[in-house]
Design a protein around this motif. Sequence first.
Motif, PDB file in Angstrom:
ATOM      1  N   ARG A 274      33.838  17.032  34.029  1.00  0.00           N
ATOM      2  CA  ARG A 274      33.430  18.069  33.081  1.00  0.00           C
ATOM      3  C   ARG A 274      33.972  17.765  31.692  1.00  0.00           C
ATOM      4  O   ARG A 274      33.279  17.979  30.688  1.00  0.00           O
ATOM      5  CB  ARG A 274      33.946  19.436  33.567  1.00  0.00           C
ATOM      6  N   PHE A 275      35.176  17.245  31.620  1.00  0.00           N
ATOM      7  CA  PHE A 275      35.755  16.893  30.326  1.00  0.00           C
ATOM      8  C   PHE A 275      34.940  15.792  29.650  1.00  0.00           C
ATOM      9  O   PHE A 275      34.671  15.840  28.458  1.00  0.00           O
ATOM     10  CB  PHE A 275      37.203  16.432  30.511  1.00  0.00           C
ATOM     11  N   ARG A 276      34.498  14.810  30.424  1.00  0.00           N
ATOM     12  CA  ARG A 276      33.694  13.714  29.872  1.00  0.00           C
ATOM     13  C   ARG A 276      32.383  14.228  29.315  1.00  0.00           C
ATOM     14  O   ARG A 276      31.911  13.784  28.261  1.00  0.00           O
ATOM     15  CB  ARG A 276      33.445  12.666  30.958  1.00  0.00           C
ATOM     16  N   GLU A 277      31.786  15.206  29.994  1.00  0.00           N
ATOM     17  CA  GLU A 277      30.538  15.794  29.504  1.00  0.00           C
ATOM     18  C   GLU A 277      30.746  16.500  28.167  1.00  0.00           C
ATOM     19  O   GLU A 277      29.911  16.427  27.270  1.00  0.00           O
ATOM     20  CB  GLU A 277      29.996  16.788  30.541  1.00  0.00           C
ATOM     21  N   LEU A 282      30.339  16.272  21.916  1.00  0.00           N
ATOM     22  CA  LEU A 282      30.919  16.202  20.569  1.00  0.00           C
ATOM     23  C   LEU A 282      30.325  15.075  19.729  1.00  0.00           C
ATOM     24  O   LEU A 282      30.370  15.112  18.499  1.00  0.00           O
ATOM     25  CB  LEU A 282      32.439  15.998  20.664  1.00  0.00           C
ATOM     26  N   LYS A 283      29.806  14.039  20.401  1.00  0.00           N
ATOM     27  CA  LYS A 283      29.235  12.891  19.691  1.00  0.00           C
ATOM     28  C   LYS A 283      30.242  12.320  18.684  1.00  0.00           C
ATOM     29  O   LYS A 283      29.956  12.180  17.491  1.00  0.00           O
ATOM     30  CB  LYS A 283      27.923  13.268  19.000  1.00  0.00           C
ATOM     31  N   LEU A 284      31.420  12.019  19.189  1.00  0.00           N
ATOM     32  CA  LEU A 284      32.465  11.452  18.338  1.00  0.00           C
ATOM     33  C   LEU A 284      32.088  10.038  17.914  1.00  0.00           C
ATOM     34  O   LEU A 284      31.433   9.305  18.663  1.00  0.00           O
ATOM     35  CB  LEU A 284      33.793  11.410  19.101  1.00  0.00           C
ATOM     36  N   PRO A 285      32.484   9.627  16.711  1.00  0.00           N
ATOM     37  CA  PRO A 285      32.260   8.236  16.297  1.00  0.00           C
ATOM     38  C   PRO A 285      32.934   7.283  17.286  1.00  0.00           C
ATOM     39  O   PRO A 285      33.950   7.620  17.900  1.00  0.00           O
ATOM     40  CB  PRO A 285      32.934   8.172  14.922  1.00  0.00           C
ATOM     41  N   GLN A 286      32.399   6.088  17.406  1.00  0.00           N
ATOM     42  CA  GLN A 286      32.896   5.149  18.399  1.00  0.00           C
ATOM     43  C   GLN A 286      34.375   4.847  18.220  1.00  0.00           C
ATOM     44  O   GLN A 286      35.144   4.805  19.177  1.00  0.00           O
ATOM     45  CB  GLN A 286      32.089   3.837  18.339  1.00  0.00           C
ATOM     46  N   TYR A 287      34.803   4.674  16.968  1.00  0.00           N
ATOM     47  CA  TYR A 287      36.198   4.301  16.738  1.00  0.00           C
ATOM     48  C   TYR A 287      37.158   5.435  17.106  1.00  0.00           C
ATOM     49  O   TYR A 287      38.336   5.218  17.372  1.00  0.00           O
ATOM     50  CB  TYR A 287      36.424   3.898  15.279  1.00  0.00           C
ATOM     51  N   VAL A 290      37.032   5.885  21.456  1.00  0.00           N
ATOM     52  CA  VAL A 290      37.756   4.931  22.302  1.00  0.00           C
ATOM     53  C   VAL A 290      39.232   5.309  22.443  1.00  0.00           C
ATOM     54  O   VAL A 290      39.940   4.751  23.280  1.00  0.00           O
ATOM     55  CB  VAL A 290      37.656   3.495  21.733  1.00  0.00           C
ATOM     56  N   LEU A 291      39.700   6.256  21.629  1.00  0.00           N
ATOM     57  CA  LEU A 291      41.095   6.674  21.689  1.00  0.00           C
ATOM     58  C   LEU A 291      41.213   7.891  22.604  1.00  0.00           C
ATOM     59  O   LEU A 291      40.679   8.964  22.307  1.00  0.00           O
ATOM     60  CB  LEU A 291      41.609   7.018  20.291  1.00  0.00           C
ATOM     61  N   ASP A 292      41.902   7.729  23.732  1.00  0.00           N
ATOM     62  CA  ASP A 292      42.019   8.820  24.706  1.00  0.00           C
ATOM     63  C   ASP A 292      42.597  10.079  24.071  1.00  0.00           C
ATOM     64  O   ASP A 292      42.091  11.184  24.288  1.00  0.00           O
ATOM     65  CB  ASP A 292      42.912   8.385  25.872  1.00  0.00           C
TER      66      ASP A 292
END
Length: 391
Positions: A274-277, A282-287, A290-292
């Motif tokens: 559910r957290f991953r969904e 949020l559509k966070l930028p790739q950079y 990648v940061l947990d």
Amino acid sequence: MMWSVLFAVFLCACLGSTEAQIANEEHLSELQIKELIDLAKRLETSINPEKYACDSYYDYVCSRNRPLFSVMGHNPQMQDLIELLTQLENDAEKFEAKQKLIDFFISCNTLKSLQDCYRETFEYFKPLFGYIITKDVVEDTSQELKDFRFIIERFLNRTESIRRLHPHPMWNKLKSYRQKFSTPSTYFYAGDLNREYAGLRIYRESYEHNVRNLEQHRKRNSTYELGVQQVMLDWSLYLYQSRNKPMSYYYSTFMVHLYMSMSNFTERHRDFTRFREEVECLKLPQYVNVLDEARMLAVIYLKSFRLAWRDYKDLTNLDPKKRQIDDEENTILAPYHLNNQRLFFTFYAQNFCEFGKELAEHVFYLGLKESVDFFNIYSCGYQRETDMSCI
């Protein structure tokens, strides 16, 4: 007919009584008005009018000289430090820990500037500043303390249902801390402070030795570095820096902090799928993605902002007394092109200026940027395609 007439008279009397009661409530004090005007003037030199809030809120609130309205623990203004140290030195009660503070300040002044010495003395002897604050400023019967405990009470009431569904250690601690903070001065008695610094040796002639000894004292797990004493100290310092400020300040700093503390626990102990969904929503930028830790903070602060903003709106919409004060404050703020809602957004945003534009915009400001109220208040005329309702 008679009953309808009597009821109408009774209703008018009740309404008239309620309106009269609201009208008779206390208005803003002179100190509150002065603080509000000072805040507005500081924001005039902090907000960058050449930037468009709807394009980059970070540039709007952070790209000029910026006062950081930290949630907890930032140094008071220099003038406040000077006044506090003067009050502490002139305090009638004499005790060993206070003399060590004075001796350290004297040793510092042989090598460093006065401003540096005030700051270092505060950093190394915060519990003694807690002593003078809770003795002379944050009194047990003060309105500031009542307002502060009122906010904690509202948070506990709001999160009661969450706690029942998901047991939360922070909730129970907060309930206990609220009660203990009814008399914060009991945590800063001279005898306790003497025991706190009993093993510390301070020399007026040797600043370097004093700094080394103070650092070692910290490493020995000072009483005020953890547990109840730390919370009482943090809250006392925060309350001092928040005196006479409007509710929009408390809610955008302390209330957000409370929700963040709760979300920080719940989000790290939940179903990963559910957290991953939610992260994908949020559509966070790739950079950033990648940061947990960045992904985690994005969700935590999005939810914390939403809840604090909801609570603040409910406070001013549902409480006639608070709404009256809010209206009065907005009248004072109007000449500066401000209102309490703008103060809320600005105070919240400026907590994260030090993290830089990329992290601020893509992690900490997500809740702010997807708020319909934000777009209306700043007359943006549009809203982003995704309103993050999936979270």
